[in-house]
Design a protein around this motif. Sequence first.
Motif, PDB file in Angstrom:
ATOM      1  N   GLY A  28       0.785  -1.229   0.000  1.00  0.00           N
ATOM      2  CA  GLY A  28       0.000   0.000   0.000  1.00  0.00           C
ATOM      3  C   GLY A  28       0.810   1.269   0.000  1.00  0.00           C
ATOM      4  N   ILE A  29       2.141   1.171  -0.008  1.00  0.00           N
ATOM      5  CA  ILE A  29       2.992   2.364   0.006  1.00  0.00           C
ATOM      6  C   ILE A  29       3.660   2.534  -1.349  1.00  0.00           C
ATOM      7  CG2 ILE A  29       5.008   3.485   1.026  1.00  0.00           C
ATOM      8  CD1 ILE A  29       4.418   2.153   3.631  1.00  0.00           C
ATOM      9  N   TYR A  30       3.573   3.748  -1.876  1.00  0.00           N
ATOM     10  CA  TYR A  30       4.169   4.054  -3.176  1.00  0.00           C
ATOM     11  C   TYR A  30       5.019   5.308  -3.030  1.00  0.00           C
ATOM     12  CZ  TYR A  30       0.606   0.758  -4.530  1.00  0.00           C
ATOM     13  OH  TYR A  30      -0.163  -0.368  -4.610  1.00  0.00           O
ATOM     14  N   VAL A  31       6.284   5.228  -3.392  1.00  0.00           N
ATOM     15  CA  VAL A  31       7.194   6.364  -3.275  1.00  0.00           C
ATOM     16  C   VAL A  31       8.067   6.464  -4.516  1.00  0.00           C
ATOM     17  CG1 VAL A  31       7.303   6.391  -0.756  1.00  0.00           C
ATOM     18  CG2 VAL A  31       8.901   4.971  -2.041  1.00  0.00           C
ATOM     19  N   ILE A  32       8.521   7.675  -4.785  1.00  0.00           N
ATOM     20  CA  ILE A  32       9.436   7.888  -5.894  1.00  0.00           C
ATOM     21  C   ILE A  32      10.215   9.175  -5.638  1.00  0.00           C
ATOM     22  CG2 ILE A  32       7.731   9.156  -7.271  1.00  0.00           C
ATOM     23  CD1 ILE A  32       9.013   7.889  -9.775  1.00  0.00           C
ATOM     24  N   PRO A  33      11.525   9.175  -5.901  1.00  0.00           N
ATOM     25  CA  PRO A  33      12.292  10.416  -5.737  1.00  0.00           C
ATOM     26  C   PRO A  33      11.821  11.475  -6.719  1.00  0.00           C
ATOM     27  CG  PRO A  33      13.753   8.501  -5.795  1.00  0.00           C
ATOM     28  CD  PRO A  33      12.397   8.019  -6.212  1.00  0.00           C
ATOM     29  N   SER A  34      11.883  12.713  -6.296  1.00  0.00           N
ATOM     30  CA  SER A  34      11.531  13.834  -7.158  1.00  0.00           C
ATOM     31  C   SER A  34      12.395  13.829  -8.415  1.00  0.00           C
ATOM     32  CB  SER A  34      11.736  15.145  -6.395  1.00  0.00           C
ATOM     33  OG  SER A  34      11.852  16.245  -7.270  1.00  0.00           O
ATOM     34  N   TYR A  35      11.818  14.261  -9.518  1.00  0.00           N
ATOM     35  CA  TYR A  35      12.572  14.368 -10.777  1.00  0.00           C
ATOM     36  C   TYR A  35      13.650  15.437 -10.667  1.00  0.00           C
ATOM     37  CZ  TYR A  35      13.496  15.120 -15.757  1.00  0.00           C
ATOM     38  OH  TYR A  35      14.109  15.247 -16.989  1.00  0.00           O
ATOM     39  N   ALA A  36      13.346  16.491  -9.910  1.00  0.00           N
ATOM     40  CA  ALA A  36      14.258  17.629  -9.830  1.00  0.00           C
ATOM     41  C   ALA A  36      15.258  17.531  -8.688  1.00  0.00           C
ATOM     42  CB  ALA A  36      13.450  18.927  -9.681  1.00  0.00           C
ATOM     43  N   ASN A  37      14.923  16.749  -7.656  1.00  0.00           N
ATOM     44  CA  ASN A  37      15.769  16.714  -6.463  1.00  0.00           C
ATOM     45  C   ASN A  37      15.666  15.346  -5.805  1.00  0.00           C
ATOM     46  OD1 ASN A  37      17.125  17.128  -4.065  1.00  0.00           O
ATOM     47  ND2 ASN A  37      15.632  18.575  -3.227  1.00  0.00           N
ATOM     48  N   SER A  38      16.709  14.553  -5.889  1.00  0.00           N
ATOM     49  CA  SER A  38      16.671  13.187  -5.363  1.00  0.00           C
ATOM     50  C   SER A  38      16.612  13.139  -3.843  1.00  0.00           C
ATOM     51  CB  SER A  38      17.894  12.394  -5.847  1.00  0.00           C
ATOM     52  OG  SER A  38      19.097  12.987  -5.385  1.00  0.00           O
ATOM     53  N   LEU A  39      16.812  14.280  -3.181  1.00  0.00           N
ATOM     54  CA  LEU A  39      16.715  14.315  -1.723  1.00  0.00           C
ATOM     55  C   LEU A  39      15.265  14.442  -1.252  1.00  0.00           C
ATOM     56  CD1 LEU A  39      19.713  16.672  -0.814  1.00  0.00           C
ATOM     57  CD2 LEU A  39      19.648  14.165  -0.769  1.00  0.00           C
ATOM     58  N   LEU A  40      14.362  14.713  -2.197  1.00  0.00           N
ATOM     59  CA  LEU A  40      12.945  14.818  -1.890  1.00  0.00           C
ATOM     60  C   LEU A  40      12.188  13.679  -2.557  1.00  0.00           C
ATOM     61  CD1 LEU A  40      10.422  16.358  -0.837  1.00  0.00           C
ATOM     62  CD2 LEU A  40      10.451  17.630  -3.000  1.00  0.00           C
ATOM     63  N   TRP A  41      11.445  12.912  -1.775  1.00  0.00           N
ATOM     64  CA  TRP A  41      10.659  11.793  -2.307  1.00  0.00           C
ATOM     65  C   TRP A  41       9.184  12.066  -2.088  1.00  0.00           C
ATOM     66  CZ3 TRP A  41      13.046   6.294  -1.498  1.00  0.00           C
ATOM     67  CH2 TRP A  41      14.420   6.324  -1.795  1.00  0.00           C
ATOM     68  N   PHE A  42       8.382  11.731  -3.081  1.00  0.00           N
ATOM     69  CA  PHE A  42       6.936  11.840  -2.971  1.00  0.00           C
ATOM     70  C   PHE A  42       6.363  10.472  -2.612  1.00  0.00           C
ATOM     71  CE2 PHE A  42       8.033  14.975  -6.378  1.00  0.00           C
ATOM     72  CZ  PHE A  42       7.783  16.117  -5.638  1.00  0.00           C
ATOM     73  N   GLY A  43       5.366  10.442  -1.738  1.00  0.00           N
ATOM     74  CA  GLY A  43       4.799   9.165  -1.340  1.00  0.00           C
ATOM     75  C   GLY A  43       3.304   9.225  -1.071  1.00  0.00           C
ATOM     76  N   HIS A 117       4.143   2.447   7.835  1.00  0.00           N
ATOM     77  CA  HIS A 117       3.056   1.480   7.677  1.00  0.00           C
ATOM     78  C   HIS A 117       2.578   0.982   9.048  1.00  0.00           C
ATOM     79  CE1 HIS A 117       1.246  -2.487   6.848  1.00  0.00           C
ATOM     80  NE2 HIS A 117       0.898  -1.969   5.689  1.00  0.00           N
ATOM     81  N   TRP A 118       3.502   0.753   9.943  1.00  0.00           N
ATOM     82  CA  TRP A 118       3.222   0.196  11.266  1.00  0.00           C
ATOM     83  C   TRP A 118       2.349   1.115  12.110  1.00  0.00           C
ATOM     84  CZ3 TRP A 118       4.545   1.735  16.277  1.00  0.00           C
ATOM     85  CH2 TRP A 118       4.448   0.758  17.268  1.00  0.00           C
ATOM     86  N   ILE A 119       2.546   2.432  12.018  1.00  0.00           N
ATOM     87  CA  ILE A 119       1.851   3.354  12.919  1.00  0.00           C
ATOM     88  C   ILE A 119       0.334   3.344  12.727  1.00  0.00           C
ATOM     89  CG2 ILE A 119       3.848   4.901  13.063  1.00  0.00           C
ATOM     90  CD1 ILE A 119       2.098   6.878  11.310  1.00  0.00           C
TER      91      ILE A 119
END
Length: 218
Positions: A28-43, A117-119
Amino acid sequence: MRESYSMYHQEYIIMAEYRMLQTENLQGIYVIPSYANSLLWFGVIFVRSGVYEGGAFRFTLTLPEKFPDDNVPVVTFTSQLYHPAVNATSGELILNEVFPQWDKKQNHIWQILKYLHWIFNNLHLKSPANIEASDAFKTNRKVFMEKVKECIMSSIDHIYDDPPTEDKHYITFKPYDPEIHDNAKNVMLKSSKTNESSHGISWVQPGSFQSFSKEDTT
């Protein structure tokens, strides 16, 4: 030259972390690093059980500038979320109980997402970030559940909102359209095992807010 090497080395580590989490059972979790900044991930997390069942909560994961030689990454919910572990003002998920500091030899991003996920099924915390939510959960379950349901409905109401950013990797969703999505769904189901680690999605199943993915259909 040394700075350039450090940058490329960091990018390699971040991509290795991303590939590593794809092998974990992060349902149920989907994440991907930002196209512009790999230090920021969208989830986004689709909660499938417990009191938050049916919610689709967006979050960002921000890595420190000197990752992995730095502080603990920060998880911030951008969806409204009433939860003892989430700061009511900032939306930040409290991580210090589990990750008092970041040890690059032992800690990985997938562990943070496992905790995220656990919380949703474990609301008893020693040091809650939202005291009001924690007290309501313990002493006034009716009020607590009312506010949780408000969060769930809000997350559903905003699932198809336009992206707040022009970043190409921001995770968006569209209503299920058989003419568009049936073919893509069939291709995914027939894809080779080498692609089974993919967690990208772009729609939810018709008649519900259950995310469609290969894992959910097998």
